[in-house]
Scaffold this active site. Sequence first.
Site, mmCIF file in Angstrom:
data_model
loop_
_atom_site.group_PDB
_atom_site.id
_atom_site.type_symbol
_atom_site.label_atom_id
_atom_site.label_comp_id
_atom_site.label_asym_id
_atom_site.label_seq_id
_atom_site.Cartn_x
_atom_site.Cartn_y
_atom_site.Cartn_z
ATOM 1 N N LYS A 120 18.541 18.354 11.209
ATOM 2 C CA LYS A 120 17.814 18.837 9.893
ATOM 3 C C LYS A 120 16.062 18.832 10.036
ATOM 4 O O LYS A 120 15.622 17.843 10.412
ATOM 5 C CB LYS A 120 17.874 18.134 8.669
ATOM 6 N N ARG B 29 13.512 24.052 -2.984
ATOM 7 C CA ARG B 29 12.571 22.867 -3.924
ATOM 8 C C ARG B 29 12.083 23.301 -5.339
ATOM 9 O O ARG B 29 11.880 22.715 -5.991
ATOM 10 C CB ARG B 29 11.325 22.589 -2.894
ATOM 11 N N LYS C 62 7.656 15.877 5.097
ATOM 12 C CA LYS C 62 8.972 15.084 5.212
ATOM 13 C C LYS C 62 9.142 14.948 6.966
ATOM 14 O O LYS C 62 9.987 14.556 7.424
ATOM 15 C CB LYS C 62 10.293 15.685 4.867
ATOM 16 N N GLU D 48 20.411 13.166 17.984
ATOM 17 C CA GLU D 48 20.810 12.834 16.938
ATOM 18 C C GLU D 48 22.342 13.141 16.561
ATOM 19 O O GLU D 48 23.159 12.265 15.731
ATOM 20 C CB GLU D 48 20.331 13.929 15.804
ATOM 21 N N LYS E 172 20.391 22.550 10.410
ATOM 22 C CA LYS E 172 19.769 23.328 9.279
ATOM 23 C C LYS E 172 18.026 23.181 9.491
ATOM 24 O O LYS E 172 17.801 22.369 9.977
ATOM 25 C CB LYS E 172 20.043 22.156 7.986
ATOM 26 N N TYR F 176 24.014 30.796 0.580
ATOM 27 C CA TYR F 176 23.846 31.580 -0.955
ATOM 28 C C TYR F 176 24.404 32.754 -0.969
ATOM 29 O O TYR F 176 24.627 33.385 -2.239
ATOM 30 C CB TYR F 176 22.274 31.446 -1.289
#
Length: 345
Positions: free
Chosen positions: A214, A224, A236, A252, A267, A332
């Site tokens: 991510k 957000r 972040k 990862e 992502k 979406y």
Amino acid sequence: MNAPNFSFIPNLRMVKPTHLLTRRPRRNRKSPIIREMLAENRVHTTDLIFPLFVMEGQQQKVAIKSMPGIYRLSLDYLLEEIAECVELGIQTFAPFPALPESLKDKYALESYREDSLYLHTIRTIKAQFADVCLVTDVAMDPYTTAGHDGIVEEGKILNDETLEVLGKMALAQAEAGADIVAPSDMMDGRVGHLRRELDDAGFTDISIMAYTAKYASAFYGPFREALESAPKFGDKKTYQMNPANGREALLEGQLDFEEGADFLMVKPALPYLDVIQALKTHFPIPIAAYNVSGEYAMIKAAAQNGWLDGEKAMQEALLSIKRAGADVILTYFAKEFAQKEKQGL
Ligand code: PBG
């Protein structure tokens, strides 16, 4: 057959190949039937997971400005939306909670309070739609005043202390009926921790979809906005990955794989197709990709301006994510795609 006539183009002569063209790839593109038969990849509604935003109240439907067609819904409307989607063939949903500031705190206590909006939503969906598969979000950011994915102490995001909260959250979600828990925070060791907590409590059947790679991305902006979960300070970058890095995604991936993840996720999706492909090549478990809010917003905005054909761009974008190696796509576009598929696109 008549020789082609190029006289309308000055100085152009037909190129005579020096050899016979035994390979003419265009033969395999000559008709819609052949093209369809030879399509290497296809997107089906059953590949898609539809993210949903749930909010408190009743008969609430709040449009998210930067995501045309996507709303924050109160539970009553959310259930209607799910019913419509199920009718269209969508089987898997990923709900996210939008919380009022008054319920946020430093430790995300609301995230595992038994009667919280989110846990109540999970229980209600599973009670009404026995066949629906739910992917639930395990992360602190919707619940914390700081809007970060971990406990903040003196401006630092604590790792191991955050794992405790994530463990409680995942257990509460499993108890509420989640099929798949999806840690979306990028703390180190969370997959192993969640696996142990779930197994110890007897939830050996609950899957973990790890947000493995991510990235610290600009493409989360509209999400957000939807959750009002933007970090109140800083960014972040101490936990989400640097967009410059590809090999690090393999590290990862290896950790999540060894810790017991059932899916590895990349992502965002479109700017990271190479990462999707790399994880697909290296790990023998399903790969998920999150076609995030900003990727959706880009296509919608351009389409609204008449700058591109929104439907074709949607098809092509989803196809490219599958071609890169994704087995499932959070998007979406799920409902719109399902509607088009139903109409026989
Ligand atoms: C955070 C989270 C984010 C998304 C899902 N879970 C973004 C963030 O890091 O703020 C983004 C999804 C999207 O943009 O569609 N736990």
